[in-house]
Design a protein around this motif. Structure first.
Motif, PDB file in Angstrom:
ATOM      1  N   UNK A  30       0.807  -1.216   0.000  1.00 57.82           N
ATOM      2  CA  UNK A  30       0.000   0.000   0.000  1.00 57.82           C
ATOM      3  C   UNK A  30       0.838   1.262   0.000  1.00 57.82           C
ATOM      4  N   UNK A  31       1.949   1.227   0.702  1.00 55.50           N
ATOM      5  CA  UNK A  31       2.835   2.392   0.741  1.00 55.50           C
ATOM      6  C   UNK A  31       3.424   2.674  -0.631  1.00 55.50           C
ATOM      7  N   UNK A  32       3.737   1.603  -1.378  1.00 54.04           N
ATOM      8  CA  UNK A  32       4.298   1.771  -2.719  1.00 54.04           C
ATOM      9  C   UNK A  32       3.269   2.383  -3.664  1.00 54.04           C
ATOM     10  N   UNK A  33       2.002   2.007  -3.493  1.00 53.29           N
ATOM     11  CA  UNK A  33       0.936   2.577  -4.320  1.00 53.29           C
ATOM     12  C   UNK A  33       0.809   4.075  -4.050  1.00 53.29           C
ATOM     13  N   UNK A  34       0.798   4.453  -2.774  1.00 48.75           N
ATOM     14  CA  UNK A  34       0.674   5.864  -2.396  1.00 48.75           C
ATOM     15  C   UNK A  34       1.878   6.653  -2.906  1.00 48.75           C
ATOM     16  N   UNK A  35       3.081   6.080  -2.745  1.00 45.43           N
ATOM     17  CA  UNK A  35       4.298   6.764  -3.212  1.00 45.43           C
ATOM     18  C   UNK A  35       4.261   6.993  -4.719  1.00 45.43           C
ATOM     19  N   UNK A  36       3.728   6.008  -5.459  1.00 49.59           N
ATOM     20  CA  UNK A  36       3.649   6.134  -6.918  1.00 49.59           C
ATOM     21  C   UNK A  36       2.736   7.298  -7.304  1.00 49.59           C
ATOM     22  N   UNK A  37       1.587   7.392  -6.634  1.00 50.94           N
ATOM     23  CA  UNK A  37       0.638   8.471  -6.945  1.00 50.94           C
ATOM     24  C   UNK A  37       1.215   9.824  -6.541  1.00 50.94           C
ATOM     25  N   UNK A  38       1.824   9.881  -5.355  1.00 49.72           N
ATOM     26  CA  UNK A  38       2.402  11.146  -4.889  1.00 49.72           C
ATOM     27  C   UNK A  38       3.630  11.548  -5.702  1.00 49.72           C
ATOM     28  N   UNK A  39       4.239  10.567  -6.373  1.00 49.88           N
ATOM     29  CA  UNK A  39       5.416  10.851  -7.193  1.00 49.88           C
ATOM     30  C   UNK A  39       5.096  11.450  -8.543  1.00 49.88           C
ATOM     31  N   UNK A  40       3.821  11.583  -8.849  1.00 44.38           N
ATOM     32  CA  UNK A  40       3.431  12.167 -10.139  1.00 44.38           C
ATOM     33  C   UNK A  40       3.725  13.662 -10.177  1.00 44.38           C
ATOM     34  N   UNK A  41       4.206  14.130 -11.304  1.00 42.18           N
ATOM     35  CA  UNK A  41       4.373  15.561 -11.495  1.00 42.18           C
ATOM     36  C   UNK A  41       3.013  16.188 -11.775  1.00 42.18           C
ATOM     37  N   UNK A  42       2.857  17.449 -11.395  1.00 44.72           N
ATOM     38  CA  UNK A  42       1.579  18.135 -11.565  1.00 44.72           C
ATOM     39  C   UNK A  42       1.147  18.160 -13.028  1.00 44.72           C
ATOM     40  N   UNK A  43       2.140  18.315 -13.941  1.00 44.60           N
ATOM     41  CA  UNK A  43       1.802  18.380 -15.369  1.00 44.60           C
ATOM     42  C   UNK A  43       1.198  17.067 -15.855  1.00 44.60           C
ATOM     43  N   UNK A  44       1.755  15.939 -15.408  1.00 45.14           N
ATOM     44  CA  UNK A  44       1.242  14.633 -15.830  1.00 45.14           C
ATOM     45  C   UNK A  44      -0.148  14.394 -15.261  1.00 45.14           C
ATOM     46  N   UNK A  45      -0.343  14.769 -13.999  1.00 45.51           N
ATOM     47  CA  UNK A  45      -1.651  14.600 -13.367  1.00 45.51           C
ATOM     48  C   UNK A  45      -2.698  15.444 -14.088  1.00 45.51           C
ATOM     49  N   UNK A  46      -2.357  16.696 -14.390  1.00 44.18           N
ATOM     50  CA  UNK A  46      -3.285  17.585 -15.074  1.00 44.18           C
ATOM     51  C   UNK A  46      -3.590  17.069 -16.479  1.00 44.18           C
ATOM     52  N   UNK A  47      -2.565  16.543 -17.172  1.00 49.21           N
ATOM     53  CA  UNK A  47      -2.775  15.996 -18.519  1.00 49.21           C
ATOM     54  C   UNK A  47      -3.761  14.832 -18.473  1.00 49.21           C
ATOM     55  N   UNK A  48      -3.580  13.942 -17.489  1.00 49.36           N
ATOM     56  CA  UNK A  48      -4.479  12.791 -17.363  1.00 49.36           C
ATOM     57  C   UNK A  48      -5.892  13.244 -17.037  1.00 49.36           C
ATOM     58  N   UNK A  49      -6.027  14.296 -16.230  1.00 48.34           N
ATOM     59  CA  UNK A  49      -7.349  14.812 -15.869  1.00 48.34           C
ATOM     60  C   UNK A  49      -8.042  15.435 -17.076  1.00 48.34           C
TER      61      UNK A  49
END
Length: 306
Positions: A30-49
């Motif tokens: 579970x910690x690895x899943x959270x780290x992966x999501x928190x490791x996203x750059x804002x630009x990538x997150x916004x692009x996916x949204x």
């Protein structure tokens, strides 16, 4: 007795989702899943949204087009509430079967709207099957030759289906005349674009966390899409993430990244529109009470010409 079966099915599918998620947490910490999501750059997150917004727009346009082609009694203002309510209803009942009730969020005659919903599901299922059969050799080399012939056969049959639907014994059940060659080509285009945007969502997030060639991402996402054909949990929750874990791990993607990206896209594409749809389900709940009585009348008219 029927009510008891519904309750048991409801509980069982929630239990299946829980077991699948528990299994996921054993494979991907579970910690690895959270780290992966928190490791996203804002630009990538916004692009996916933004791609998620495009995906939902295309789905809405497909729903509107199918309603327009099959129903002569609907209000444009009712289309968006019906569309968003479909996401909510899909989440409420395990297996997604309640999505059908979005038809009853549209006042007026129901025959054409039921057909529109049926064709929406047909195109989703058909394209998933064909795409999975096409990319199957990408993951499995030693497949029998006959398995490679299924996709071309399905494509050929698809080309003849509009001809069958133009026959009088089919046409007499339609609410309004429909040109199925046009409907098939337009709806297939919408469905293909919807699936293409989903692939681009995964690519946008993975490009930051674990870059993959687009072809590898696309092949895996096609199988993730196909997992939706197995209605054993709540909106595919758990099934989809296990499929993502299995196929992405074959390409070297860490378990936490595979599961984290899949869950994040699920939230963007399903949970957010479902939350918006709650408003319309509550406001128009009286229309949902018409589902069973209206279905009985519609089926009697279709099969017994009453």
């Amino acid at each position: 007795m029927e009510k008891l079966k519904q309750i048991l099915s409801f509980v069982l599918k929630y239990a299946v989702a829980g077991v699948l998620l528990y299994y996921l947490l054993q494979k991907a910490d579970g910690r690895a899943i959270i780290d992966a999501v928190l490791g996203l750059e804002a630009e990538a997150f916004l692009a996916a949204l933004l791609i998620a917004a495009l995906n939902l727009t295309l789905q809405f346009l497909r729903w509107r087009y199918l309603i327009e082609q099959h129903s002569s009694q609907f209000s444009v203002g009712d289309l968006l509430p019906s569309f968003l309510a479909g996401f909510t209803l899909r989440m409420i009942v395990p297996g997604g079967h309640a999505e059908f009730a979005k038809v009853f969020m549209l006042p007026g005659r129901k025959r054409g709207k039921i057909l529109a919903f049926g064709w929406e599901k047909f195109f989703q299922t058909y394209l998933k099957l064909v795409l999975m059969l096409i990319v199957l050799p990408f993951f499995f080399d030693n497949l029998p030759l006959w398995t490679r012939a299924i996709a071309p056969v399905l494509i050929i049959l698809f080309l003849f289906l509009p001809l069958l639907l133009s026959k009088p014994f089919i046409a007499r059940h339609l609410e309004k005349p429909a040109g199925y060659y046009r409907i098939f080509s337009q709806t297939l285009m919408y469905t293909f674009l919807i699936y293409a945007t989903l692939i681009m969502q995964y690519q946008a997030l993975l490009s930051v966390l674990h870059p993959l060639p687009l072809a590898e991402t696309a092949a895996t996402v096609i199988f993730i899409l196909g997992s939706g054909l197995i209605p054993i949990s709540v909106a595919g929750l758990g099934v989809r993430e296990n499929v993502a874990l299995y196929f992405f791990s074959r390409q070297g993607v860490p378990a936490g990244v595979a599961v984290g990206v899949s869950l994040l896209i699920f939230i963007m594409n399903h949970v957010l529109p479902a939350l918006a749809g709650v408003i319309f389900v509550i406001r128009r709940r009286q229309l949902l009470a018409e589902v069973i009585p209206t279905m009985r009348v519609t089926l009697r008219r279709i099969f017994f010409r009453e």
